[in-house]
Motif scaffolding. Structure first.
Motif, PDB file in Angstrom:
ATOM      1  N   PRO A   1       0.693  -1.162  -0.156  1.00 28.99           N
ATOM      2  CA  PRO A   1      -0.044   0.040  -0.194  1.00 28.99           C
ATOM      3  C   PRO A   1       0.803   1.280   0.042  1.00 28.99           C
ATOM      4  O   PRO A   1       1.814   1.331   0.536  1.00 28.99           O
ATOM      5  CB  PRO A   1      -0.687  -0.061   1.233  1.00 28.99           C
ATOM      6  CG  PRO A   1      -0.027  -1.002   2.178  1.00 28.99           C
ATOM      7  CD  PRO A   1       0.834  -1.895   1.211  1.00 28.99           C
ATOM      8  N   ILE A   2       0.428   2.372  -0.522  1.00 27.61           N
ATOM      9  CA  ILE A   2       1.022   3.480  -0.769  1.00 27.61           C
ATOM     10  C   ILE A   2       0.164   4.810  -0.190  1.00 27.61           C
ATOM     11  O   ILE A   2      -1.086   4.508  -0.414  1.00 27.61           O
ATOM     12  CB  ILE A   2       1.870   3.970  -2.010  1.00 27.61           C
ATOM     13  CG1 ILE A   2       0.601   3.964  -3.232  1.00 27.61           C
ATOM     14  CG2 ILE A   2       2.664   2.990  -2.341  1.00 27.61           C
ATOM     15  CD1 ILE A   2       1.251   4.298  -4.567  1.00 27.61           C
ATOM     16  N   GLU A   3       0.755   5.718   0.406  1.00 23.96           N
ATOM     17  CA  GLU A   3      -0.081   6.798   0.572  1.00 23.96           C
ATOM     18  C   GLU A   3       0.387   8.046  -0.471  1.00 23.96           C
ATOM     19  O   GLU A   3       1.649   8.175  -0.615  1.00 23.96           O
ATOM     20  CB  GLU A   3       0.209   7.610   2.104  1.00 23.96           C
ATOM     21  CG  GLU A   3      -0.626   8.800   2.278  1.00 23.96           C
ATOM     22  CD  GLU A   3      -0.495   9.040   3.693  1.00 23.96           C
ATOM     23  OE1 GLU A   3      -1.443   8.701   4.335  1.00 23.96           O
ATOM     24  OE2 GLU A   3       0.436   9.373   4.271  1.00 23.96           O
ATOM     25  N   MET A   4      -0.381   8.634  -1.172  1.00 24.11           N
ATOM     26  CA  MET A   4       0.064   9.587  -2.182  1.00 24.11           C
ATOM     27  C   MET A   4      -0.822  10.951  -2.044  1.00 24.11           C
ATOM     28  O   MET A   4      -1.870  11.108  -1.413  1.00 24.11           O
ATOM     29  CB  MET A   4      -0.244   9.011  -3.641  1.00 24.11           C
ATOM     30  CG  MET A   4      -1.536   8.879  -3.845  1.00 24.11           C
ATOM     31  SD  MET A   4      -1.612   8.115  -5.599  1.00 24.11           S
ATOM     32  CE  MET A   4      -3.643   8.334  -6.021  1.00 24.11           C
ATOM     33  N   ILE A   5       0.102  12.019  -2.373  1.00 22.63           N
ATOM     34  CA  ILE A   5      -0.631  13.259  -2.490  1.00 22.63           C
ATOM     35  C   ILE A   5      -1.142  13.381  -3.764  1.00 22.63           C
ATOM     36  O   ILE A   5      -0.210  13.413  -4.668  1.00 22.63           O
ATOM     37  CB  ILE A   5       0.323  14.447  -1.745  1.00 22.63           C
ATOM     38  CG1 ILE A   5       0.860  14.131  -0.455  1.00 22.63           C
ATOM     39  CG2 ILE A   5      -0.434  15.860  -1.789  1.00 22.63           C
ATOM     40  CD1 ILE A   5      -0.237  14.043   0.662  1.00 22.63           C
ATOM     41  N   TYR A   6      -2.336  13.823  -4.068  1.00 23.66           N
ATOM     42  CA  TYR A   6      -2.947  13.678  -5.165  1.00 23.66           C
ATOM     43  C   TYR A   6      -3.716  15.076  -5.693  1.00 23.66           C
ATOM     44  O   TYR A   6      -4.284  15.741  -4.572  1.00 23.66           O
ATOM     45  CB  TYR A   6      -3.878  12.852  -5.575  1.00 23.66           C
ATOM     46  CG  TYR A   6      -4.375  12.504  -6.769  1.00 23.66           C
ATOM     47  CD1 TYR A   6      -3.769  11.970  -7.827  1.00 23.66           C
ATOM     48  CD2 TYR A   6      -5.723  13.144  -7.235  1.00 23.66           C
ATOM     49  CE1 TYR A   6      -4.252  12.041  -9.354  1.00 23.66           C
ATOM     50  CE2 TYR A   6      -6.479  12.857  -8.504  1.00 23.66           C
ATOM     51  CZ  TYR A   6      -5.711  12.253  -9.317  1.00 23.66           C
ATOM     52  OH  TYR A   6      -6.038  12.424 -10.862  1.00 23.66           O
ATOM     53  N   MET A   7      -3.317  15.897  -6.538  1.00 25.25           N
ATOM     54  CA  MET A   7      -4.015  17.005  -7.010  1.00 25.25           C
ATOM     55  C   MET A   7      -5.116  16.733  -7.982  1.00 25.25           C
ATOM     56  O   MET A   7      -4.963  16.146  -9.117  1.00 25.25           O
ATOM     57  CB  MET A   7      -3.341  18.086  -7.743  1.00 25.25           C
ATOM     58  CG  MET A   7      -3.902  19.345  -7.934  1.00 25.25           C
ATOM     59  SD  MET A   7      -2.776  20.775  -8.430  1.00 25.25           S
ATOM     60  CE  MET A   7      -1.880  19.911  -9.793  1.00 25.25           C
ATOM     61  N   ASN A   8      -6.656  17.023  -7.437  1.00 30.01           N
ATOM     62  CA  ASN A   8      -7.687  16.764  -8.315  1.00 30.01           C
ATOM     63  C   ASN A   8      -7.951  17.700  -9.595  1.00 30.01           C
ATOM     64  O   ASN A   8      -7.159  18.877  -9.482  1.00 30.01           O
ATOM     65  CB  ASN A   8      -8.923  16.525  -7.579  1.00 30.01           C
ATOM     66  CG  ASN A   8      -9.151  17.652  -6.831  1.00 30.01           C
ATOM     67  OD1 ASN A   8      -8.853  18.802  -7.231  1.00 30.01           O
ATOM     68  ND2 ASN A   8     -10.082  17.455  -5.763  1.00 30.01           N
ATOM     69  N   LYS A   9      -9.118  17.464 -10.214  1.00 31.58           N
ATOM     70  CA  LYS A   9      -9.206  18.613 -11.131  1.00 31.58           C
ATOM     71  C   LYS A   9      -9.470  20.012 -10.893  1.00 31.58           C
ATOM     72  O   LYS A   9      -9.139  20.808 -11.700  1.00 31.58           O
ATOM     73  CB  LYS A   9     -10.497  18.005 -12.130  1.00 31.58           C
ATOM     74  CG  LYS A   9     -10.263  16.791 -12.886  1.00 31.58           C
ATOM     75  CD  LYS A   9     -11.573  16.323 -13.492  1.00 31.58           C
ATOM     76  CE  LYS A   9     -11.305  14.937 -14.170  1.00 31.58           C
ATOM     77  NZ  LYS A   9     -12.525  14.423 -14.845  1.00 31.58           N
TER      78      LYS A   9
END
Length: 74
Positions: free
Chosen positions: A14-22
């Protein structure tokens, strides 16, 4: 970063990620990568309890999570 995503897929980590949405909002997601395509990853999102697609260029950071975040039925 792509190496960490690839390792997550290969070793079922498993990973944790910082994601930028639309809407250009940053969110933190805990996922288990299921597939990597040219521009997207498909992953089981532990927050949404659902399969989601994420644009690779919008993933800002990745880190590994302890294995207990993965449920055996996913």
């Amino acid at each position: 970063m792509i190496n960490q995503i690839q390792r997550s897929l290969e070793e079922r980590l498993p990973i944790e990620m910082i994601y930028m949405n639309k809407q250009c909002e940053c969110t933190k997601r805990r996922v288990l990568v299921k597939r990597i395509d040219t521009d997207f990853i498909t992953a089981y999102c532990l927050f949404r309890n659902d399969i989601r697609r994420f644009r690779i260029q919008d993933i800002l950071a990745v880190s590994y999570l302890p294995p207990h975040y993965v449920r055996t039925n996913h």
